[in-house]
Design a protein around this motif. Sequence first.
Motif, PDB file in Angstrom:
ATOM      1  N   ARG A   1      40.194  15.270  46.623  1.00  0.00           N
ATOM      2  CA  ARG A   1      39.426  16.589  48.197  1.00  0.00           C
ATOM      3  C   ARG A   1      40.301  15.856  49.020  1.00  0.00           C
ATOM      4  O   ARG A   1      39.932  15.124  49.895  1.00  0.00           O
ATOM      5  CB  ARG A   1      38.314  16.577  47.560  1.00  0.00           C
ATOM      6  N   TYR A   2      41.160  16.589  49.440  1.00  0.00           N
ATOM      7  CA  TYR A   2      41.505  16.944  50.655  1.00  0.00           C
ATOM      8  C   TYR A   2      41.067  17.900  51.401  1.00  0.00           C
ATOM      9  O   TYR A   2      41.090  18.797  51.027  1.00  0.00           O
ATOM     10  CB  TYR A   2      43.165  17.465  50.707  1.00  0.00           C
ATOM     11  N   CYS A   3      40.845  17.858  52.545  1.00  0.00           N
ATOM     12  CA  CYS A   3      39.701  19.800  53.246  1.00  0.00           C
ATOM     13  C   CYS A   3      40.953  19.291  54.557  1.00  0.00           C
ATOM     14  O   CYS A   3      40.854  18.043  55.414  1.00  0.00           O
ATOM     15  CB  CYS A   3      38.422  19.513  53.594  1.00  0.00           C
ATOM     16  N   LEU A   4      41.076  20.719  54.812  1.00  0.00           N
ATOM     17  CA  LEU A   4      42.041  20.931  56.234  1.00  0.00           C
ATOM     18  C   LEU A   4      42.273  22.054  56.432  1.00  0.00           C
ATOM     19  O   LEU A   4      41.268  23.072  56.326  1.00  0.00           O
ATOM     20  CB  LEU A   4      43.773  21.458  55.689  1.00  0.00           C
TER      21      LEU A   4
ATOM     22  N   ILE B   1      40.732  28.018  49.955  1.00  0.00           N
ATOM     23  CA  ILE B   1      40.634  28.810  51.222  1.00  0.00           C
ATOM     24  C   ILE B   1      39.520  29.464  51.952  1.00  0.00           C
ATOM     25  O   ILE B   1      39.377  30.736  50.608  1.00  0.00           O
ATOM     26  CB  ILE B   1      42.079  28.908  51.616  1.00  0.00           C
ATOM     27  N   TYR B   2      38.948  29.267  52.919  1.00  0.00           N
ATOM     28  CA  TYR B   2      37.733  29.447  53.482  1.00  0.00           C
ATOM     29  C   TYR B   2      38.436  30.211  54.903  1.00  0.00           C
ATOM     30  O   TYR B   2      39.100  29.625  55.298  1.00  0.00           O
ATOM     31  CB  TYR B   2      36.603  28.728  53.620  1.00  0.00           C
ATOM     32  N   ARG B   3      38.316  31.285  55.343  1.00  0.00           N
ATOM     33  CA  ARG B   3      37.707  31.965  56.180  1.00  0.00           C
ATOM     34  C   ARG B   3      36.877  31.977  56.984  1.00  0.00           C
ATOM     35  O   ARG B   3      35.812  32.903  56.584  1.00  0.00           O
ATOM     36  CB  ARG B   3      38.864  33.284  56.509  1.00  0.00           C
ATOM     37  N   LEU B   4      36.523  31.925  58.952  1.00  0.00           N
ATOM     38  CA  LEU B   4      35.559  32.729  59.416  1.00  0.00           C
ATOM     39  C   LEU B   4      36.140  32.781  61.185  1.00  0.00           C
ATOM     40  O   LEU B   4      37.147  31.487  61.618  1.00  0.00           O
ATOM     41  CB  LEU B   4      34.788  31.333  60.331  1.00  0.00           C
ATOM     42  N   GLY B   5      36.381  33.643  61.398  1.00  0.00           N
ATOM     43  CA  GLY B   5      37.010  34.198  62.400  1.00  0.00           C
ATOM     44  C   GLY B   5      38.536  33.889  62.250  1.00  0.00           C
ATOM     45  O   GLY B   5      38.541  34.477  60.944  1.00  0.00           O
ATOM     46  N   ILE B   6      39.122  33.750  62.695  1.00  0.00           N
ATOM     47  CA  ILE B   6      40.910  33.397  62.430  1.00  0.00           C
ATOM     48  C   ILE B   6      40.552  31.888  62.034  1.00  0.00           C
ATOM     49  O   ILE B   6      42.081  31.422  61.710  1.00  0.00           O
ATOM     50  CB  ILE B   6      41.354  33.169  64.613  1.00  0.00           C
ATOM     51  N   ARG B   7      39.332  31.247  62.010  1.00  0.00           N
ATOM     52  CA  ARG B   7      40.020  29.705  61.664  1.00  0.00           C
ATOM     53  C   ARG B   7      40.016  29.501  59.647  1.00  0.00           C
ATOM     54  O   ARG B   7      39.146  29.849  59.266  1.00  0.00           O
ATOM     55  CB  ARG B   7      38.373  28.354  61.438  1.00  0.00           C
ATOM     56  N   LEU B   8      40.682  28.721  59.635  1.00  0.00           N
ATOM     57  CA  LEU B   8      40.678  29.391  58.305  1.00  0.00           C
ATOM     58  C   LEU B   8      40.581  27.185  57.387  1.00  0.00           C
ATOM     59  O   LEU B   8      40.881  25.829  57.967  1.00  0.00           O
ATOM     60  CB  LEU B   8      42.434  28.638  57.582  1.00  0.00           C
ATOM     61  N   PHE B   9      39.681  27.303  56.236  1.00  0.00           N
ATOM     62  CA  PHE B   9      39.743  26.076  55.669  1.00  0.00           C
ATOM     63  C   PHE B   9      40.363  26.041  53.912  1.00  0.00           C
ATOM     64  O   PHE B   9      39.629  26.911  53.677  1.00  0.00           O
ATOM     65  CB  PHE B   9      38.085  25.616  55.633  1.00  0.00           C
ATOM     66  N   MET B  10      40.841  24.787  53.985  1.00  0.00           N
ATOM     67  CA  MET B  10      41.395  24.409  52.788  1.00  0.00           C
ATOM     68  C   MET B  10      40.522  23.150  51.925  1.00  0.00           C
ATOM     69  O   MET B  10      40.643  22.318  52.754  1.00  0.00           O
ATOM     70  CB  MET B  10      43.046  24.890  52.515  1.00  0.00           C
ATOM     71  N   VAL B  11      40.075  23.718  50.952  1.00  0.00           N
ATOM     72  CA  VAL B  11      40.462  21.909  49.870  1.00  0.00           C
ATOM     73  C   VAL B  11      41.070  22.211  48.942  1.00  0.00           C
ATOM     74  O   VAL B  11      41.124  23.667  48.285  1.00  0.00           O
ATOM     75  CB  VAL B  11      38.539  22.253  49.390  1.00  0.00           C
ATOM     76  N   MET B  12      41.956  21.100  48.797  1.00  0.00           N
ATOM     77  CA  MET B  12      42.743  20.933  47.629  1.00  0.00           C
ATOM     78  C   MET B  12      42.166  19.615  47.357  1.00  0.00           C
ATOM     79  O   MET B  12      42.015  18.818  47.535  1.00  0.00           O
ATOM     80  CB  MET B  12      43.921  20.325  48.971  1.00  0.00           C
ATOM     81  N   GLU B  13      41.796  19.974  45.778  1.00  0.00           N
ATOM     82  CA  GLU B  13      41.553  19.025  44.424  1.00  0.00           C
ATOM     83  C   GLU B  13      43.254  18.853  44.407  1.00  0.00           C
ATOM     84  O   GLU B  13      43.822  19.056  43.645  1.00  0.00           O
ATOM     85  CB  GLU B  13      40.300  19.414  43.578  1.00  0.00           C
TER      86      GLU B  13
ATOM     87  N   LYS C   1      51.656  22.642  60.147  1.00  0.00           N
ATOM     88  CA  LYS C   1      50.239  23.374  60.493  1.00  0.00           C
ATOM     89  C   LYS C   1      49.137  22.898  59.569  1.00  0.00           C
ATOM     90  O   LYS C   1      48.272  23.323  60.804  1.00  0.00           O
ATOM     91  CB  LYS C   1      51.064  23.837  58.765  1.00  0.00           C
ATOM     92  N   TRP C   2      48.498  22.758  58.035  1.00  0.00           N
ATOM     93  CA  TRP C   2      47.178  22.835  57.975  1.00  0.00           C
ATOM     94  C   TRP C   2      47.023  21.102  58.227  1.00  0.00           C
ATOM     95  O   TRP C   2      48.571  20.388  58.205  1.00  0.00           O
ATOM     96  CB  TRP C   2      47.479  22.269  56.455  1.00  0.00           C
ATOM     97  N   ILE C   3      46.182  20.492  58.455  1.00  0.00           N
ATOM     98  CA  ILE C   3      45.550  19.319  59.410  1.00  0.00           C
ATOM     99  C   ILE C   3      44.391  19.034  58.929  1.00  0.00           C
ATOM    100  O   ILE C   3      43.415  19.965  58.683  1.00  0.00           O
ATOM    101  CB  ILE C   3      45.163  19.405  60.992  1.00  0.00           C
ATOM    102  N   PRO C   4      44.202  17.555  58.356  1.00  0.00           N
ATOM    103  CA  PRO C   4      43.161  17.094  57.854  1.00  0.00           C
ATOM    104  C   PRO C   4      41.904  17.258  58.459  1.00  0.00           C
ATOM    105  O   PRO C   4      42.588  16.718  59.610  1.00  0.00           O
ATOM    106  CB  PRO C   4      43.616  15.939  57.662  1.00  0.00           C
ATOM    107  N   VAL C   5      40.709  17.444  57.990  1.00  0.00           N
ATOM    108  CA  VAL C   5      39.388  17.847  59.005  1.00  0.00           C
ATOM    109  C   VAL C   5      39.092  16.021  58.687  1.00  0.00           C
ATOM    110  O   VAL C   5      39.147  15.949  57.498  1.00  0.00           O
ATOM    111  CB  VAL C   5      38.901  18.638  58.847  1.00  0.00           C
ATOM    112  N   ASN C   6      38.060  16.036  59.218  1.00  0.00           N
ATOM    113  CA  ASN C   6      37.160  14.579  59.434  1.00  0.00           C
ATOM    114  C   ASN C   6      35.919  15.003  59.002  1.00  0.00           C
ATOM    115  O   ASN C   6      35.200  15.651  59.506  1.00  0.00           O
ATOM    116  CB  ASN C   6      37.155  14.019  60.682  1.00  0.00           C
TER     117      ASN C   6
END
Length: 109
Positions: A2-5, A44-56, A99-104
């Motif tokens: 799983r990658y979260c970006l 892909i989830y959105r909060l305001g202008i921030r996107l979060f991608m969960v990729m399996e 573009k997409w950057i991994p989150v910790n």
Amino acid sequence: MRYCLALDLKDDPILIARYEEFHRNVWPEVIQHLRDHGVVGMEIYRLGIRLFMVMETDDSIFDADRMARAEQSNPVIRQWESLMWEFQAPTPWTPAGRKWIPVNRIFDL
């Protein structure tokens, strides 16, 4: 695996609405490109202008560098990425040219 970006959108409600519309109807070539390179699930989830991608991914197939090279040689995928960049913006923490950057991950139950 799983990658979260994360990635931001341009702060424009009209652009955000168009971006979401494109993601309700992702081009079939984009879906096939992801599947061909070992992506087995993506949200892909959105909060305001921030996107979060969960990729399996299927790690027996997935190779991010190989996928990026294939993206550069595929005109349809390049067109999609160019179109998406009209709506997207780097986060304040994103290195130049990315573009997409991994989150910790900071917690796991």
